[in-house]
Motif scaffolding. Sequence first.
Motif, PDB file in Angstrom:
ATOM      1  N   VAL A  98       0.843  -1.206   0.000  1.00 46.12           N
ATOM      2  CA  VAL A  98       0.000   0.000   0.000  1.00 46.12           C
ATOM      3  C   VAL A  98       0.871   1.246   0.000  1.00 46.12           C
ATOM      4  CG1 VAL A  98      -1.667   1.350   1.338  1.00 46.12           C
ATOM      5  CG2 VAL A  98      -1.972  -1.123   1.092  1.00 46.12           C
ATOM      6  N   ALA A  99       1.924   1.227   0.817  1.00 40.88           N
ATOM      7  CA  ALA A  99       2.852   2.364   0.867  1.00 40.88           C
ATOM      8  C   ALA A  99       3.503   2.581  -0.502  1.00 40.88           C
ATOM      9  CB  ALA A  99       3.919   2.124   1.928  1.00 40.88           C
ATOM     10  N   PHE A 100       3.867   1.487  -1.168  1.00 39.55           N
ATOM     11  CA  PHE A 100       4.456   1.589  -2.508  1.00 39.55           C
ATOM     12  C   PHE A 100       3.490   2.239  -3.481  1.00 39.55           C
ATOM     13  CE2 PHE A 100       4.433  -0.631  -6.671  1.00 39.55           C
ATOM     14  CZ  PHE A 100       5.527   0.004  -7.232  1.00 39.55           C
ATOM     15  N   LEU A 101       2.232   1.801  -3.470  1.00 33.24           N
ATOM     16  CA  LEU A 101       1.232   2.352  -4.389  1.00 33.24           C
ATOM     17  C   LEU A 101       0.970   3.828  -4.106  1.00 33.24           C
ATOM     18  CD1 LEU A 101      -1.303  -0.633  -4.515  1.00 33.24           C
ATOM     19  CD2 LEU A 101       0.351   0.049  -6.268  1.00 33.24           C
ATOM     20  N   VAL A 102       0.958   4.188  -2.831  1.00 24.26           N
ATOM     21  CA  VAL A 102       0.741   5.595  -2.471  1.00 24.26           C
ATOM     22  C   VAL A 102       1.900   6.453  -2.976  1.00 24.26           C
ATOM     23  CG1 VAL A 102       0.612   7.228  -0.544  1.00 24.26           C
ATOM     24  CG2 VAL A 102      -0.717   5.108  -0.480  1.00 24.26           C
ATOM     25  N   LEU A 103       3.128   6.003  -2.714  1.00 22.29           N
ATOM     26  CA  LEU A 103       4.300   6.751  -3.172  1.00 22.29           C
ATOM     27  C   LEU A 103       4.350   6.815  -4.695  1.00 22.29           C
ATOM     28  CD1 LEU A 103       6.985   5.350  -0.692  1.00 22.29           C
ATOM     29  CD2 LEU A 103       6.076   7.676  -0.742  1.00 22.29           C
ATOM     30  N   VAL A 118       1.817   9.401  -5.751  1.00 18.59           N
ATOM     31  CA  VAL A 118       2.310  10.754  -5.482  1.00 18.59           C
ATOM     32  C   VAL A 118       3.352  11.164  -6.527  1.00 18.59           C
ATOM     33  CG1 VAL A 118       3.667  12.147  -3.861  1.00 18.59           C
ATOM     34  CG2 VAL A 118       1.829  10.680  -3.014  1.00 18.59           C
ATOM     35  N   ALA A 119       4.280  10.265  -6.810  1.00 17.13           N
ATOM     36  CA  ALA A 119       5.326  10.565  -7.783  1.00 17.13           C
ATOM     37  C   ALA A 119       4.735  10.798  -9.175  1.00 17.13           C
ATOM     38  CB  ALA A 119       6.341   9.427  -7.827  1.00 17.13           C
ATOM     39  N   THR A 120       3.744   9.997  -9.543  1.00 14.80           N
ATOM     40  CA  THR A 120       3.129  10.138 -10.870  1.00 14.80           C
ATOM     41  C   THR A 120       2.399  11.467 -10.996  1.00 14.80           C
ATOM     42  OG1 THR A 120       2.848   7.727 -11.014  1.00 14.80           O
ATOM     43  CG2 THR A 120       1.551   9.070 -12.515  1.00 14.80           C
ATOM     44  N   VAL A 121       1.682  11.854  -9.946  1.00 15.47           N
ATOM     45  CA  VAL A 121       0.958  13.135  -9.967  1.00 15.47           C
ATOM     46  C   VAL A 121       1.932  14.304 -10.088  1.00 15.47           C
ATOM     47  CG1 VAL A 121      -0.458  14.702  -8.580  1.00 15.47           C
ATOM     48  CG2 VAL A 121      -1.051  12.277  -8.720  1.00 15.47           C
ATOM     49  N   ILE A 122       2.996  14.257  -9.306  1.00 18.06           N
ATOM     50  CA  ILE A 122       3.993  15.340  -9.370  1.00 18.06           C
ATOM     51  C   ILE A 122       4.621  15.398 -10.757  1.00 18.06           C
ATOM     52  CG2 ILE A 122       6.211  16.150  -8.479  1.00 18.06           C
ATOM     53  CD1 ILE A 122       5.473  14.934  -5.795  1.00 18.06           C
TER      54      ILE A 122
END
Length: 260
Positions: free
Chosen positions: A242-247, A250-254
């Motif tokens: 879950v932490a991987f998917l969240v990060l 976030v990286a994709t949005v940025i």
Amino acid sequence: MTAILRLESRKRIRSSVVLVVVFALLSALYFSMFPSIEEDIEELMEGFPDFFFDLFGIEALHTIEGFIAAEIYSFFWVVLVGIYFAYIGAGLIAGDVRDRKMDLTLSNPVSRESVALQKVAALWTPLVLLNVGVAVIVYIGAIVIGEHIDPVALTMVHLLSVPYLLVCAAIGLVASVIFDRARSARAMALSLVFVLWLLDGISQLDPDFEWAGVLSPSRYYDETAILVREEYAYPDAVVLLVAFLVLLGVATVIFTRRDI
């Protein structure tokens, strides 16, 4: 549609093979040491302070499982391989931006989301090569010196490390989309992964500060518990995924919103 994935996958083969060779040499060294120090390990352990065992999760050092968990997995795998994946992740975007390769990539009919996801998907190469290669080396090494390691536990110590390594790579990816320079992104990612591991170890030395290690990825991957006690913490693996998917999100949005 998958040109980036194929290219990035091929780029990871050489460094992954080099790391497997390094682990083979380290494993040969430690396996050659174990028979000669097996009987004296208890005396050797008395010479180290208690916090040393808590920091590195050392347990049952007189067994081959405990010895390998301490000498190979507790530091070289968790810290150095974790840092390696953070290093890779930190160069996925920033490296191409700095070299102006990203402009050429984005001039093709491909979305930024696809670029980011394909680059991350290419991590399958080091994940497979390292986990399969090192597992085989460790298993054969134990047989050579007349010891036996449970193949199921050995398989699980590598399978359950995948979510941990993905989180390390995702930390690097976030740094990669924040910084324009790959060197800065890598320095930030490597430092953060190491500091989080150190925070986890230090937090376990004092019950009052144990909560501080909750944010560390290494808190959710216990190689000693897997190898020595055959305890497989699947919920912890889910937390890491879950932490991987969240990060990754976030990286994709940025990345999709930043100006390159």
